[in-house]
Design a protein around this motif. Sequence first.
Motif, PDB file in Angstrom:
ATOM      1  N   MET A   1       0.845  -1.188   0.000  1.00 45.27           N
ATOM      2  CA  MET A   1       0.000   0.000   0.000  1.00 45.27           C
ATOM      3  C   MET A   1       0.883   1.240   0.000  1.00 45.27           C
ATOM      4  N   THR A   2       0.670   2.106  -1.007  1.00 44.89           N
ATOM      5  CA  THR A   2       1.425   3.348  -1.093  1.00 44.89           C
ATOM      6  C   THR A   2       0.824   4.390  -0.163  1.00 44.89           C
ATOM      7  N   GLU A   3       1.667   5.092   0.565  1.00 44.01           N
ATOM      8  CA  GLU A   3       1.172   6.130   1.451  1.00 44.01           C
ATOM      9  C   GLU A   3       2.193   7.257   1.528  1.00 44.01           C
ATOM     10  N   LYS A 101       4.869 -10.566   7.561  1.00 43.86           N
ATOM     11  CA  LYS A 101       4.170 -10.681   6.286  1.00 43.86           C
ATOM     12  C   LYS A 101       3.373  -9.405   6.058  1.00 43.86           C
ATOM     13  N   VAL A 102       3.258  -9.016   4.787  1.00 46.17           N
ATOM     14  CA  VAL A 102       2.491  -7.831   4.427  1.00 46.17           C
ATOM     15  C   VAL A 102       1.489  -8.210   3.343  1.00 46.17           C
ATOM     16  N   THR A 103       0.230  -7.848   3.537  1.00 45.53           N
ATOM     17  CA  THR A 103      -0.796  -8.057   2.522  1.00 45.53           C
ATOM     18  C   THR A 103      -1.467  -6.720   2.222  1.00 45.53           C
ATOM     19  N   VAL A 107      -0.719  -5.827   8.154  1.00 47.46           N
ATOM     20  CA  VAL A 107       0.706  -6.046   8.402  1.00 47.46           C
ATOM     21  C   VAL A 107       0.783  -7.069   9.533  1.00 47.46           C
ATOM     22  N   GLN A 108       1.451  -8.191   9.296  1.00 50.60           N
ATOM     23  CA  GLN A 108       1.449  -9.282  10.263  1.00 50.60           C
ATOM     24  C   GLN A 108       2.760  -9.323  11.046  1.00 50.60           C
ATOM     25  N   ASN A 121      -3.685  -3.197  11.178  1.00 47.53           N
ATOM     26  CA  ASN A 121      -4.066  -2.335  10.061  1.00 47.53           C
ATOM     27  C   ASN A 121      -2.865  -1.512   9.597  1.00 47.53           C
ATOM     28  N   HIS A 122      -2.751  -1.317   8.304  1.00 45.91           N
ATOM     29  CA  HIS A 122      -1.659  -0.518   7.752  1.00 45.91           C
ATOM     30  C   HIS A 122      -1.617   0.872   8.383  1.00 45.91           C
ATOM     31  N   GLU A 123      -2.788   1.470   8.555  1.00 44.78           N
ATOM     32  CA  GLU A 123      -2.827   2.841   9.048  1.00 44.78           C
ATOM     33  C   GLU A 123      -2.512   2.948  10.534  1.00 44.78           C
ATOM     34  N   ASP A 124      -2.390   1.802  11.222  1.00 41.31           N
ATOM     35  CA  ASP A 124      -2.136   1.821  12.663  1.00 41.31           C
ATOM     36  C   ASP A 124      -0.680   1.570  13.019  1.00 41.31           C
TER      37      ASP A 124
END
Length: 247
Positions: A1-3, A101-103, A107-108, A121-124
């Motif tokens: 995910m691009t941010e 791992k990243v999906t 984010v794991q 969550n990516h945003e967290d």
Amino acid sequence: MTEHIARCLHDSNDTIRTYIVGDHVFLRAHIGGDHGTVALEAVDARVFARGILALADKIDGGAAEETPAEKPIKVGDCIRVITTGSAGALVKAGETFTVRKVTDWDVQVDGDGAHDRWYLNHEDVEKVVDEATATLADSRPKVGDRLRVTEDNPRCCPVVTGDVITVVETDYDHDGEDCVRFLHGDDSYRWIIPLTAVEKAPTLADANTSPESYRASLLEQARKYVDPTATAAELLAVARFIAGESA
């Protein structure tokens, strides 16, 4: 995910992050222990972005160089939680983890024992840019480490519980799983084994490993290869014979 991430000039822990979810642009602010999210339609996001550019141009006339976006989070990165309880995980803001791992959805990272992994969550989360902190967070095995196998024939490897292997290559994020490779016997093939099937092998350098327990673990290893019913004395006799100390 691009941010894209904007960090506060006075406190780098305070951020505004922008990213896409579906057909919307999200802006997520993290200020101290508080956070909030705003979702925008694409057209509104453009208007907002142009407004920021106009304000910046009033300061320096548009001379500032464009700041490249931070690189996306990847396996092996050290990340910091910025939202307590992300996606229901028992994590707290400020805790650091190594990414396993990243999906597109999460984010794991490693769980707490009772849970194999946390799915955040990516945003967290945010990438830790401090090299010292990032290095400490990654405790995965490296080449040369000795590991003890904790299950029989993982991934069809010719090893069983209790065997000790030496890492000859790391293969992290292999099909979404952290693995290492090792040699077995005279075979030149580099067998691959997941980290979930191994643990650090005890050595005398370990603070909690006594010489007695270390020797006992070696005897157990020898018993499997010589004779499961052999006594410690018999195993020691075999060892002395192999070392040439007795005929």
